[in-house]
Write a protein that holds these residues in place. Structure first.
Motif, PDB file in Angstrom:
ATOM      1  N   SER A 131     -23.738  -9.393-105.096  1.00 45.64           N
ATOM      2  CA  SER A 131     -24.082  -8.577-106.268  1.00 45.64           C
ATOM      3  C   SER A 131     -24.728  -9.442-107.346  1.00 45.64           C
ATOM      4  O   SER A 131     -25.737  -9.046-107.955  1.00 45.64           O
ATOM      5  CB  SER A 131     -22.831  -7.898-106.823  1.00 45.64           C
ATOM      6  OG  SER A 131     -22.274  -7.009-105.882  1.00 45.64           O
TER       7      SER A 131
ATOM      8  N   THR B 157     -17.461  -4.861-110.376  1.00 48.06           N
ATOM      9  CA  THR B 157     -18.720  -5.589-110.495  1.00 48.06           C
ATOM     10  C   THR B 157     -19.812  -4.750-111.145  1.00 48.06           C
ATOM     11  O   THR B 157     -20.449  -5.178-112.115  1.00 48.06           O
ATOM     12  CB  THR B 157     -19.196  -6.054-109.107  1.00 48.06           C
ATOM     13  OG1 THR B 157     -18.199  -6.895-108.519  1.00 48.06           O
ATOM     14  CG2 THR B 157     -20.512  -6.823-109.214  1.00 48.06           C
ATOM     15  N   TRP B 158     -20.004  -3.530-110.647  1.00 54.46           N
ATOM     16  CA  TRP B 158     -21.163  -2.742-111.066  1.00 54.46           C
ATOM     17  C   TRP B 158     -20.881  -1.804-112.235  1.00 54.46           C
ATOM     18  O   TRP B 158     -21.818  -1.224-112.801  1.00 54.46           O
ATOM     19  CB  TRP B 158     -21.699  -1.948-109.879  1.00 54.46           C
ATOM     20  CG  TRP B 158     -22.294  -2.856-108.839  1.00 54.46           C
ATOM     21  CD1 TRP B 158     -21.667  -3.396-107.763  1.00 54.46           C
ATOM     22  CD2 TRP B 158     -23.635  -3.346-108.805  1.00 54.46           C
ATOM     23  NE1 TRP B 158     -22.531  -4.204-107.054  1.00 54.46           N
ATOM     24  CE2 TRP B 158     -23.745  -4.188-107.672  1.00 54.46           C
ATOM     25  CE3 TRP B 158     -24.757  -3.162-109.623  1.00 54.46           C
ATOM     26  CZ2 TRP B 158     -24.928  -4.845-107.345  1.00 54.46           C
ATOM     27  CZ3 TRP B 158     -25.950  -3.810-109.281  1.00 54.46           C
ATOM     28  CH2 TRP B 158     -26.022  -4.630-108.161  1.00 54.46           C
TER      29      TRP B 158
END
Length: 208
Positions: free
Chosen positions: A50, A125-126
């Protein structure tokens, strides 16, 4: 080899580490998974991959796209803040009501727990706006100052991310002996709860 390649690579490596090493929700999650020995490879791979994608977007000059979508960043901030608060509440619940044998279950993660770890890692994470600010905007702007060597700088930052998450995830196993007792796990979960709840609260306050 161009004499400027190694300095650019090293600068990217150091800059990437300086942004990633700071204690945050993602690092706390990777640490917990590493200590438990559950889904470490997919979690480390998701974090590093990522970061690589986001760093590449930043080096490619897409930081302007992020700044041009303030509404999208607000949505991500609200969703991320709510998720962090929820995850922090679950960690706090484990502190108050630990599961039976919590300190002994460091091996043998099933398919269900692996899937849950992967989904949680993706969300941490996103759904964190700071990830976009650090990688796409900050690293992207620093990389642009390197001119033709900006991609070398970016690769260095990607390597820094990979080294850090691999070291955190697999190095955490060194703590498994100390955390063999349920009481020690309650301390770890307490630290995770404080981290997640405080970051989630601050993220919502800044977004609203």
């Amino acid at each position: 080899m161009n004499s400027a390649l190694l300095p650019a690579l090293g600068a990217g490596f150091g800059t990437g580490l300086s942004l990633i090493v700071a204690i945050g929700a993602q690092n706390a999650f990777v640490l917990r998974q590493g200590v438990r020995g559950q889904a470490v490879l997919p979690v480390v791979a998701i974090c590093a991959a990522s970061d690589a994608v986001l760093i590449a977007l930043g080096v490619a000059g897409l930081g302007a796209v992020v700044t041009a979508w303030p509404a999208a960043m607000t949505v991500v901030g609200l969703a991320g803040g709510a998720f962090l608060l929820g995850y922090g509440a679950l960690a706090a619940r484990r502190v108050l009501r630990p599961a039976e044998g919590e300190g002994l279950r460091a091996e043998g993660a099933g398919t269900r727990s692996v899937r849950a770890a992967v989904l949680t890692c993706l969300a941490l994470t996103w759904l964190n706006p700071h990830v976009y600010l650090d990688t796409v905007l900050l690293l992207g702007s620093v990389a642009s100052q390197r001119g033709d060597l900006r991609w070398v700088f970016g690769i260095g930052a990607m390597l820094g991310s990979l080294v850090w998450f691999a070291a955190l995830g697999y190095g955490a196993r060194l703590l498994s002996g100390a955390l063999a007792r349920p009481t020690a796990w309650r301390v770890l979960d307490g630290a995770v709860a404080v981290t997640m709840l405080s970051l989630g609260g601050m993220l919502l306050l800044r977004t609203l």
